[in-house]
Design a protein around this motif. Structure first.
Motif, short mmCIF file in Angstrom:
data_model
loop_
_atom_site.label_atom_id
_atom_site.label_comp_id
_atom_site.label_asym_id
_atom_site.label_seq_id
_atom_site.Cartn_x
_atom_site.Cartn_y
_atom_site.Cartn_z
N TRP A 121 0.81 -1.20 0.00
CA TRP A 121 0.00 0.00 0.00
C TRP A 121 0.85 1.26 0.00
CZ3 TRP A 121 -0.21 3.77 3.80
CH2 TRP A 121 0.43 3.46 5.00
N ILE A 122 2.05 1.18 0.54
CA ILE A 122 2.92 2.37 0.57
C ILE A 122 3.32 2.76 -0.85
CG2 ILE A 122 5.17 3.22 1.33
CD1 ILE A 122 4.76 1.63 3.90
N GLN A 123 3.60 1.79 -1.71
CA GLN A 123 3.92 2.09 -3.10
C GLN A 123 2.69 2.62 -3.83
OE1 GLN A 123 4.87 -0.83 -1.63
NE2 GLN A 123 7.07 -0.44 -1.52
N ALA A 124 1.52 2.08 -3.51
CA ALA A 124 0.28 2.55 -4.16
C ALA A 124 -0.03 3.99 -3.76
CB ALA A 124 -0.89 1.64 -3.79
N ALA A 125 0.31 4.37 -2.54
CA ALA A 125 0.00 5.73 -2.07
C ALA A 125 0.88 6.77 -2.74
CB ALA A 125 0.18 5.81 -0.56
N GLN A 126 1.99 6.37 -3.32
CA GLN A 126 2.86 7.33 -4.00
C GLN A 126 2.18 7.91 -5.24
OE1 GLN A 126 5.66 8.33 -2.63
NE2 GLN A 126 5.48 6.81 -1.00
N ASN A 127 1.30 7.15 -5.87
CA ASN A 127 0.57 7.62 -7.05
C ASN A 127 -0.79 8.14 -6.59
OD1 ASN A 127 -0.96 7.91 -9.38
ND2 ASN A 127 0.00 6.15 -10.37
N ARG A 128 -0.99 9.43 -6.66
CA ARG A 128 -2.23 10.03 -6.16
C ARG A 128 -3.47 9.54 -6.90
NH1 ARG A 128 -1.96 15.01 -3.03
NH2 ARG A 128 0.22 15.49 -2.65
N GLY A 129 -3.37 9.31 -8.19
CA GLY A 129 -4.52 8.84 -8.96
C GLY A 129 -5.01 7.49 -8.49
N ILE A 130 -4.09 6.56 -8.30
CA ILE A 130 -4.45 5.23 -7.80
C ILE A 130 -4.99 5.34 -6.39
CG2 ILE A 130 -3.50 3.00 -7.09
CD1 ILE A 130 -1.54 3.26 -9.44
N TRP A 131 -4.35 6.18 -5.57
CA TRP A 131 -4.74 6.31 -4.17
C TRP A 131 -6.15 6.88 -4.03
CZ3 TRP A 131 -3.04 3.72 -0.37
CH2 TRP A 131 -3.25 4.11 0.94
N ILE A 132 -6.48 7.86 -4.84
CA ILE A 132 -7.83 8.45 -4.79
C ILE A 132 -8.87 7.44 -5.27
CG2 ILE A 132 -9.31 10.22 -5.83
CD1 ILE A 132 -6.87 12.11 -5.67
N PHE A 133 -8.52 6.66 -6.31
CA PHE A 133 -9.44 5.63 -6.78
C PHE A 133 -9.69 4.59 -5.68
CE2 PHE A 133 -10.04 1.43 -8.71
CZ PHE A 133 -11.25 1.66 -9.36
N LEU A 134 -8.62 4.16 -5.01
CA LEU A 134 -8.77 3.19 -3.91
C LEU A 134 -9.56 3.79 -2.75
CD1 LEU A 134 -5.23 1.55 -3.82
CD2 LEU A 134 -7.37 0.47 -4.49
N GLN A 135 -9.40 5.10 -2.52
CA GLN A 135 -10.12 5.75 -1.43
C GLN A 135 -11.62 5.66 -1.63
OE1 GLN A 135 -9.30 9.93 -0.97
NE2 GLN A 135 -11.16 10.26 0.15
N LYS A 136 -12.07 5.87 -2.84
CA LYS A 136 -13.51 5.85 -3.11
C LYS A 136 -14.11 4.48 -2.76
CE LYS A 136 -13.26 9.40 -6.60
NZ LYS A 136 -13.30 9.73 -8.03
N THR A 137 -13.40 3.41 -3.10
CA THR A 137 -13.93 2.09 -2.79
C THR A 137 -13.74 1.75 -1.31
OG1 THR A 137 -11.86 1.12 -3.55
CG2 THR A 137 -13.66 1.21 -5.13
#
Length: 129
Positions: free
Chosen positions: A110-126
């Motif tokens: 998840w730390i690597q995923a959080a580096q990319n804001r687009g992916i992180w915002i998409f994951l946040q919605k779900t």
């Protein structure tokens, strides 16, 4: 009511207590009592307030991404990756850590995923749903 909640470990018991408190506050705002037998859905429709569990989850997710993306040498990102010297936790079911529910949803990377804001915002919605 949500001041500082993004730093808490969210358990089902805590979320239940937050929702009960929120419903009590909404009933107070409307001047309704439990004897009036107004459903929680109707009260939520009248007050148009966001569910506290969703709000807290969103704040926590945003805080996690913010901490991980920091590059100014603070200790926050280092603490997230820290492992105890023994590598073992106590016997029985250990208490929930702050990152446990984020890891369960976004995976161990998840730390690597959080580096990319687009992916992180998409994951946040779900995650918030």
């Amino acid at each position: 009511m949500t001041n500082g909640f993004e730093t808490w470990s969210l358990t089902m018991g805590l979320i239940r207590r937050l929702r009960v408190s929120q419903r009590a506050m909404e009933r107070s705002i409307l001047g309704a009592s439990l004897r009036d037998r107004i459903s929680n859905v109707e009260i939520r429709r009248r007050t148009r307030v966001t569910d506290i569990a969703q709000r807290v989850a969103k704040l926590k997710w945003q805080r996690a991404g913010h901490i991980v993306r920091r590059r100014d040498g603070r200790w926050g990102p280092k603490v997230l990756e820290w492992q105890p010297r023994t590598g073992k936790r106590s016997v029985g079911q250990p208490p929930t850590r702050w990152t446990d529910d984020i890891k369960s949803f976004a995976g161990s990377r998840w730390i690597q995923a959080a580096q990319n804001r687009g992916i992180w915002i998409f994951l946040q919605k779900t995650y918030v749903q």
